[in-house]
Design an enzyme around this catalytic site. Structure first.
Site, PDB file in Angstrom:
ATOM      1  N   TYR A   1      15.503  10.788  -4.063  1.00  0.00           N
ATOM      2  CA  TYR A   1      15.090   9.474  -4.566  1.00  0.00           C
ATOM      3  C   TYR A   1      15.762   8.362  -3.745  1.00  0.00           C
ATOM      4  CZ  TYR A   1      14.867   5.418  -7.681  1.00  0.00           C
ATOM      5  OH  TYR A   1      14.689   4.155  -8.188  1.00  0.00           O
TER       6      TYR A   1
HETATM    7  O1  LIG Z   1      19.901  13.353 -20.603  1.00  0.00           O
HETATM    8  C1  LIG Z   1      20.692  12.842 -19.801  1.00  0.00           C
HETATM    9  C2  LIG Z   1      20.284  11.960 -18.755  1.00  0.00           C
HETATM   10  C3  LIG Z   1      21.227  11.458 -17.904  1.00  0.00           C
HETATM   11  N1  LIG Z   1      22.540  11.773 -18.056  1.00  0.00           N
HETATM   12  C4  LIG Z   1      23.553  11.215 -17.153  1.00  0.00           C
HETATM   13  O2  LIG Z   1      23.537   9.808 -17.274  1.00  0.00           O
HETATM   14  C5  LIG Z   1      23.864   9.207 -16.029  1.00  0.00           C
HETATM   15  C6  LIG Z   1      22.762   8.259 -15.632  1.00  0.00           C
HETATM   16  O3  LIG Z   1      21.589   9.027 -15.336  1.00  0.00           O
HETATM   17  P1  LIG Z   1      20.127   8.393 -15.357  1.00  0.00           P
HETATM   18  O4  LIG Z   1      19.166   9.493 -15.091  1.00  0.00           O
HETATM   19  O5  LIG Z   1      19.955   7.618 -16.613  1.00  0.00           O
HETATM   20  O6  LIG Z   1      20.183   7.360 -14.161  1.00  0.00           O
HETATM   21  P2  LIG Z   1      20.596   7.565 -12.618  1.00  0.00           P
HETATM   22  O7  LIG Z   1      21.943   6.929 -12.439  1.00  0.00           O
HETATM   23  O8  LIG Z   1      20.496   8.982 -12.212  1.00  0.00           O
HETATM   24  O9  LIG Z   1      19.474   6.776 -11.838  1.00  0.00           O
HETATM   25  C7  LIG Z   1      18.970   5.592 -12.395  1.00  0.00           C
HETATM   26  O10 LIG Z   1      19.601   4.486 -11.830  1.00  0.00           O
HETATM   27  C8  LIG Z   1      19.228   4.016 -10.583  1.00  0.00           C
HETATM   28  C9  LIG Z   1      17.756   3.771 -10.617  1.00  0.00           C
HETATM   29  O11 LIG Z   1      17.294   3.243  -9.413  1.00  0.00           O
HETATM   30  C10 LIG Z   1      17.030   5.056 -10.952  1.00  0.00           C
HETATM   31  O12 LIG Z   1      15.637   4.803 -10.992  1.00  0.00           O
HETATM   32  C11 LIG Z   1      17.461   5.556 -12.254  1.00  0.00           C
HETATM   33  O13 LIG Z   1      16.867   6.791 -12.560  1.00  0.00           O
HETATM   34  C12 LIG Z   1      24.043  10.368 -15.040  1.00  0.00           C
HETATM   35  O14 LIG Z   1      25.389  10.680 -14.993  1.00  0.00           O
HETATM   36  C13 LIG Z   1      23.297  11.517 -15.690  1.00  0.00           C
HETATM   37  O15 LIG Z   1      23.772  12.810 -15.373  1.00  0.00           O
HETATM   38  C14 LIG Z   1      22.962  12.618 -19.064  1.00  0.00           C
HETATM   39  O16 LIG Z   1      24.147  12.899 -19.209  1.00  0.00           O
HETATM   40  N2  LIG Z   1      22.026  13.127 -19.910  1.00  0.00           N
END
Ligand SMILES: O=c1ccn([C@@H]2O[C@H](COP(=O)(O)OP(=O)(O)O[C@H]3OC[C@@H](O)[C@H](O)[C@H]3O)[C@@H](O)[C@H]2O)c(=O)[nH]1
Length: 412
Positions: free
Chosen positions: A220
């Protein structure tokens, strides 16, 4: 799956849709009889529209010509979570808006909501099209006089990108190239590009400034970085005004309760933390899974910078207003504060009032331990700063919409 060949033709040969025609784009129902009735009803609606040339149908000609003092913005992905909020803000501020969306991640309900809020002819049109189709893209640009493009349309799940990298390179990098080429051919002068903090990867030093080296660690982030690079190379010999906004983690929804982030049950496994929190609070999933507790952070979980969508769209409008020909502005859009996943979960419990069950799992592939922004540059140059910085408040606003729309825009 969509419910008529008319619709497939529409995507190949895009033109603006009226509210009635949009009903043809609703997802196919599992119930056969209902499906057939819907199909008949849709065809009847289409027939009525064709015969009467409906006067309520927004005239495409208003969009094909420039109007003094009115900025016409193409909002790609305008049926999606962030794009629809941006369209709402633009319409409120008297911009003319064309939404292009293939509805793969966007929601027709968001477009219909906007149409209902801004029924005036000449303000908003919706074109159902895929940016991966060069013929469709050319038709859209040749039939409309855009002053600017806000390019939101993209798949955007870090977890999904590690499973289906080519989908990400195609949808993000290749489609951005198509949009950029069309903008160049049709001399559209301003581009506001949705980039991400994921392009930085896992920097050694926090907070992240715009000069922090970009070393993305998941497809991504890499796809977005490649799109940024194309835009930057192109802009060196172009008079286009370019703003690249690198978002941190977007949360919240319209404080007026008109729009929200529609749940995507089919992507639950790869979904964002906010969606998981609301699904758990509604009882759609047994509990919230915290993915990774052994990071080198204060409590072992990942640190993110959560930015409210209302603030984010405000940054877009400011970027649009301040974009200058032959100049590129690159800005982090975040609050400057890092919060751990555990803190997020606590805020989520308070915002929803639900004692959510929490399970602790191993790390998710593609994740980086800690990212939060240094938003100094955007404050200095665009006079923008995040105003909605209370995590619980943002989640509470989003939860209000989620409670009324447990199944997204389909549920009223
Ligand atoms: O069910 C979940 C989802 C996510 N998480 C954690 O929560 C944190 C945030 O994860 P997210 O998937 O919400 O978001 P991300 O940081 O991966 O990316 C996000 O932020 C940057 C944007 O540009 C992306 O489009 C967006 O997906 C990560 O540490 C992930 O592992 C969980 O612990 N459980």
């Amino acid at each position: 799956m969509l419910n008529s060949s008319v619709v497939r033709t529409q995507r190949r040969n895009p033109r603006p849709l009226s509210l009635g025609e949009m009903d043809c784009l609703e997802p196919k129902t599992k119930n056969n009889l209902t499906g057939k009735l819907l199909l008949v009803a849709s065809l009847l609606i289409l027939a009525v529209i064709v015969i009467s040339q409906s006067s309520s149908f927004t005239s495409p000609s208003a969009f094909s010509q420039r109007e003094e003092g009115v900025t016409h913005v193409l909002v790609t992905g305008g049926a999606g979570y962030i794009g629809s909020h941006a369209a709402l803000r633009l319409l409120r501020d008297s911009y003319r808006v064309t939404i292009v969306d293939n509805l793969s991640r966007g929601n027709l309900g968001a477009v219909k909501t906007l149409q209902r809020l801004f029924p005036q002819t000449g303000r908003l049109q919706f074109i159902y099209a895929d940016l991966g189709d060069p013929i469709a893209v050319e038709k859209i640009f040749s039939e409309n006089a855009f002053d600017a493009v806000m390019h939101f349309a993209a798949v955007a799940y870090v977890g999904e990108s590690t499973l289906y990298p080519l989908k990400y390179y195609h949808n993000i990098t290749s489609n951005t190239l198509g949009v950029l080429e069309a903008m160049a051919r049709h001399k559209v002068k301003k581009l506001i590009y949705s980039s991400t903090c994921a392009t930085y990867g896992e920097p050694e030093k926090m907070p992240i400034t715009e000069d922090t080296p970009q070393v993305p660690i998941n497809p991504y982030g890499k796809a977005k970085k490649m799109a940024e690079d194309m835009i930057l190379d192109f802009s060196k010999n172009s008079d286009m005004a370019v703003m690249i906004l690198r978002y941190f983690n977007v949360i919240g929804s319209d404080p007026g309760g008109r729009l929200g982030e529609a749940p995507r049950p089919e992507l639950r496994e790869q979904g964002r933390i906010s969606g998981a929190c609301f699904d758990a609070a509604r009882g759609f999933i047994p509990g919230l899974q915290v993915k990774g507790t052994d990071y080198k952070t204060s409590d072992g979980t990942c640190i993110r910078d959560y930015i409210d969508v209302t603030d984010l769209v405000d940054a877009h409008v400011k970027a649009l207003e301040k974009a200058q020909p032959r100049k590129v502005g690159i800005y982090n859009v975040g609050t400057g504060k890092g919060r751990s996943v555990k803190e997020f979960v606590e805020a989520c419990k308070k915002a929803t009032g639900v004692e959510i069950k929490v399970d602790f799992l191993p790390r998710r592939p593609g994740d980086y331990a800690e990212v939060y922004s240094d938003p100094t540059k955007i404050l200095k140059d665009l006079n923008w700063t995040a105003r909605f910085t209370n995590l619980q408040d943002s989640l509470q606003v989003a939860w209000r919409w989620q409670k009324i729309h447990p199944h997204g825009y389909a549920s009223y």
